[in-house]
Structure formats: structure tokens, C-alpha cells
Scaffold this active site. Structure first.
Site, PDB file in Angstrom:
ATOM      1  N   LEU A   1      39.803  63.327  48.026  1.00  0.00           N
ATOM      2  CA  LEU A   1      39.879  62.228  47.052  1.00  0.00           C
ATOM      3  C   LEU A   1      38.572  62.052  46.275  1.00  0.00           C
ATOM      4  O   LEU A   1      37.502  62.056  46.875  1.00  0.00           O
ATOM      5  CB  LEU A   1      40.193  60.934  47.820  1.00  0.00           C
TER       6      LEU A   1
ATOM      7  N   ARG B   1      45.860  40.283  33.601  1.00  0.00           N
ATOM      8  CA  ARG B   1      45.058  40.742  32.462  1.00  0.00           C
ATOM      9  C   ARG B   1      44.251  41.967  32.863  1.00  0.00           C
ATOM     10  O   ARG B   1      44.139  42.300  34.044  1.00  0.00           O
ATOM     11  CB  ARG B   1      44.159  39.626  31.926  1.00  0.00           C
TER      12      ARG B   1
ATOM     13  N   ARG C   1      32.293  32.311  49.181  1.00  0.00           N
ATOM     14  CA  ARG C   1      32.887  33.412  48.403  1.00  0.00           C
ATOM     15  C   ARG C   1      32.425  34.785  48.899  1.00  0.00           C
ATOM     16  O   ARG C   1      33.194  35.747  48.899  1.00  0.00           O
ATOM     17  CB  ARG C   1      32.479  33.281  46.921  1.00  0.00           C
TER      18      ARG C   1
ATOM     19  N   HIS D   1      34.062  38.765  49.673  1.00  0.00           N
ATOM     20  CA  HIS D   1      33.617  40.107  49.247  1.00  0.00           C
ATOM     21  C   HIS D   1      33.429  41.011  50.464  1.00  0.00           C
ATOM     22  O   HIS D   1      33.759  42.189  50.429  1.00  0.00           O
ATOM     23  CB  HIS D   1      32.314  40.015  48.454  1.00  0.00           C
TER      24      HIS D   1
ATOM     25  N   TRP E   1      40.329  33.915  48.218  1.00  0.00           N
ATOM     26  CA  TRP E   1      40.702  34.190  49.620  1.00  0.00           C
ATOM     27  C   TRP E   1      39.756  33.430  50.564  1.00  0.00           C
ATOM     28  O   TRP E   1      40.191  32.795  51.517  1.00  0.00           O
ATOM     29  CB  TRP E   1      40.620  35.694  49.873  1.00  0.00           C
TER      30      TRP E   1
ATOM     31  N   ASP F   1      40.827  41.884  42.694  1.00  0.00           N
ATOM     32  CA  ASP F   1      40.574  40.473  42.400  1.00  0.00           C
ATOM     33  C   ASP F   1      41.067  39.585  43.550  1.00  0.00           C
ATOM     34  O   ASP F   1      41.998  39.947  44.258  1.00  0.00           O
ATOM     35  CB  ASP F   1      41.269  40.093  41.080  1.00  0.00           C
TER      36      ASP F   1
ATOM     37  N   GLU G   1      50.967  52.858  33.885  1.00  0.00           N
ATOM     38  CA  GLU G   1      51.919  51.859  34.372  1.00  0.00           C
ATOM     39  C   GLU G   1      51.134  50.731  35.054  1.00  0.00           C
ATOM     40  O   GLU G   1      50.294  50.988  35.928  1.00  0.00           O
ATOM     41  CB  GLU G   1      52.892  52.486  35.382  1.00  0.00           C
TER      42      GLU G   1
HETATM   43  C1  FPP Z   1      36.709  39.987  42.340  1.00  0.00           C
HETATM   44  O1  FPP Z   1      37.023  38.886  43.163  1.00  0.00           O
HETATM   45  C2  FPP Z   1      35.899  40.942  43.056  1.00  0.00           C
HETATM   46  C3  FPP Z   1      34.619  41.293  42.716  1.00  0.00           C
HETATM   47  C4  FPP Z   1      33.926  40.785  41.534  1.00  0.00           C
HETATM   48  C5  FPP Z   1      33.851  42.221  43.535  1.00  0.00           C
HETATM   49  C6  FPP Z   1      34.618  43.301  44.198  1.00  0.00           C
HETATM   50  C7  FPP Z   1      33.721  44.043  45.070  1.00  0.00           C
HETATM   51  C8  FPP Z   1      34.000  44.413  46.339  1.00  0.00           C
HETATM   52  C9  FPP Z   1      35.304  44.198  47.015  1.00  0.00           C
HETATM   53  C10 FPP Z   1      32.975  45.165  47.092  1.00  0.00           C
HETATM   54  C11 FPP Z   1      33.127  46.590  46.752  1.00  0.00           C
HETATM   55  C12 FPP Z   1      32.330  47.427  47.632  1.00  0.00           C
HETATM   56  C13 FPP Z   1      32.325  48.744  47.530  1.00  0.00           C
HETATM   57  C14 FPP Z   1      31.539  49.561  48.473  1.00  0.00           C
HETATM   58  C15 FPP Z   1      33.093  49.408  46.458  1.00  0.00           C
HETATM   59  P1  FPP Z   1      36.605  37.437  42.647  1.00  0.00           P
HETATM   60  O2  FPP Z   1      35.326  37.077  43.280  1.00  0.00           O
HETATM   61  O3  FPP Z   1      36.640  37.412  41.160  1.00  0.00           O
HETATM   62  O4  FPP Z   1      37.764  36.583  43.235  1.00  0.00           O
HETATM   63  P2  FPP Z   1      38.317  35.208  42.604  1.00  0.00           P
HETATM   64  O5  FPP Z   1      39.023  35.578  41.339  1.00  0.00           O
HETATM   65  O6  FPP Z   1      39.248  34.757  43.667  1.00  0.00           O
HETATM   66  O7  FPP Z   1      37.151  34.300  42.403  1.00  0.00           O
END
Ligand code: FPP
Length: 244
Positions: A121, A184, A23, A27, A15, A10, A197
């Protein structure tokens, strides 16, 4: 050492916002963190890593963000296969994968097949996943088996349920980490985390690195996992274990 680490990644959006960026840039940076953490888990010889990449609820995000995420994931999976092979990583996916765009499904299934024989892994991506919907599909499946006379409802025990989930060939997580400061579970692995944990860190996912992960593992090693028993029982069991 933990056998299985699960992570709610998250904080990508915040960020990016903190830096005046879109946004989606968060990602993009988040994919770099995935690369880093997969590598670190390989080095630490962790057998299982499960990442919450896209939840059932994430489909409600603005369409442009959903599309960008799907493109990012497809591209990352495609370009990472050689690296996964090099590092003996076996790729796996859980969730209602039928919801994903066709190209994403194909990319995923090809990468899973190509890496299926790797013995390092096991990296599981949760895609269009939620714990409740996983339980819904599990209950439907068991109900149908009961109607068909293949099982007796009285014989359904915890192991039957464990074996009917997407995660049937993965042990329950020892550690669940959520980055980004929220505390959460957000519908992740509800059944599987009964004795996991939990660790919550304010670090945003794009900033999370190997050092953060190692610090959490160190804290984990200093927690006492009692599984409902008393501290004295656990200490006695540990003593018996080392004397054997
Ligand atoms: C939550 O941050 C993150 C996501 C919904 C997407 C996570 C996906 C990636 C990091 C890409 C994964 C790629 C691979 C290949 C596995 P948010 O957008 O909810 O952040 P915020 O809470 O700050 O809005």
C-alpha cells in the site's frame, strides 16, 4: 476493487466532546483508526490510501491543538515505521511540508526514505495541504516554465497539470470518504476528484472501522461510473471487456 481511496478524517473533536474529554483525546483515538484502516487496506490489497491529516486551514486552530496534533503525528510516524515495513507500506506525504515544525519534517522524510522500496500500500498523508494551494503552486511552476521557454502555453493540457501536482505519481481516487456527518470537500484534492465517487458517513473518525470501509467499497461496486457516457455505452463496454 478501487485502486485509490481518499479519506477526510472528520469528527475527532466531537467524538471527544461527546465523552466529556479534551479534543486532543479525539485525535489520539483518531491515530488508532488510521492504524486500523491502513491494516484493512493492506488486507484488501488496495494500492493507494490518501488521508487528509492536516489542512492549510487547520493552522488557524487554537495553538495548543495544533501543537498537540504535530506531536501526535511525529510520534505516530516514528513508532509506526517497523509496522509499516512489516506490512510493506510505502509512506508518502503531500502538501506544503515546509510549514511543518522541523522535527516533524525530519521524521516524515526519514520514514518516507526508509519505506520507499516497499511494494504494498502507498499511504499518502496530506499535511499542510489544500487543493487550491496545490493548484496555486502548480500554476506558478508552469508559468515560470513558460517564461523560461521550457514549455509553450498552448501545449499545457490536462495531463500537464496532473503531472505538475503533488499527486503526480498517484492515480485519481476512485472513492472519497468523509466521516463525521458533514457533506463537503473542504479543499481536498480538488483537481483529482473530478470523477471520484463520494461517500459521506455520520460515523465519527475514531469509531470508523474495517467493517464501515468494506460496506462503502461494496456500495461503490454497485454504483455505475459513467465518466460522462450513457448507461448503455458503459454496459456495452463492460460486455466487450468480458468477451475479450
Ligand atoms: C478532523 O477532526 C481531524 C483532524 C483535523 C486531524 C486528523 C488527524 C489525525 C486523526 C491524526 C493523524 C495521524 C497520522 C499519523 C496520520 P476535527 O477535529 O475537525 O473534528 P470535529 O469536526 O468533530 O471538531
Amino acid at each position: 476493487m478501487p485502486r485509490h481511496i481518499a479519506i477526510i478524517m472528520d469528527g475527532n473533536g466531537r467524538w471527544a466532546k461527546q465523552r466529556g474529554m479534551d479534543r486532543v483525546m479525539g485525535h489520539r483515538e483518531g491515530v488508532e483508526t488510521v492504524r486500523r484502516i491502513v491494516e484493512e487496506c493492506g488486507k484488501l490489497r488496495i494500492p493507494y490510501l490518501t488521508l487528509y491529516a492536516f489542512s492549510t486551514e487547520n493552522w488557524n486552530r487554537p495553538q495548543y491543538e495544533v501543537e498537540a496534533l504535530m506531536r501526535l503525528m511525529s510520534a505516530a510516524i516514528r513508532s509506526e515505521v517497523p509496522k509499516l515495513m512489516e506490512n510493506h507500506v510505502r509512506l508518502n506525504a503531500i502538501g506544503h511540508l515546509e510549514d511543518l515544525p522541523q522535527v516533524c519534517q525530519e521524521e516524515m522524510s526519514e520514514a518516507c526514505q526508509l519505506t520507499a522500496k516497499n511494494d504494498g500500500l502507498t499511504l499518502t498523508l496530506s499535511l499542510s495541504y489544500s487543493g487550491r494551494s496545490e493548484l496555486k503552486y502548480c500554476i506558478r511552476k508552469l508559468a515560470q516554465q513558460a517564461i523560461d521557454g521550457a514549455i509553450n502555453p498552448q501545449d499545457i493540457d490536462e495531463q500537464t497539470i496532473t503531472n505538475s501536482l503533488y499527486t503526480n505519481n498517484i492515480p485519481d481516487p476512485d472513492i472519497l470518504i468523509r466521516t463525521g456527518g458533514e457533506q463537503r470537500i473542504s479543499n481536498f484534492l480538488l483537481w483529482q476528484i473530478a470523477y471520484t465517487e463520494l461517500f459521506f458517513t455520520p460515523v465519527m473518525w475514531p469509531d470508523f472501522d474495517g467493517q464501515h470501509l468494506r460496506e462503502i467499497i461494496y456500495q461503490y461496486q454497485n454504483r455505475e461510473r459513467r465518466f460522462g457516457k450513457t448507461s448503455e455505452q458503459v454496459q456495452q463496454e463492460n460486455l466487450d471487456g468480458t468477451q475479450k
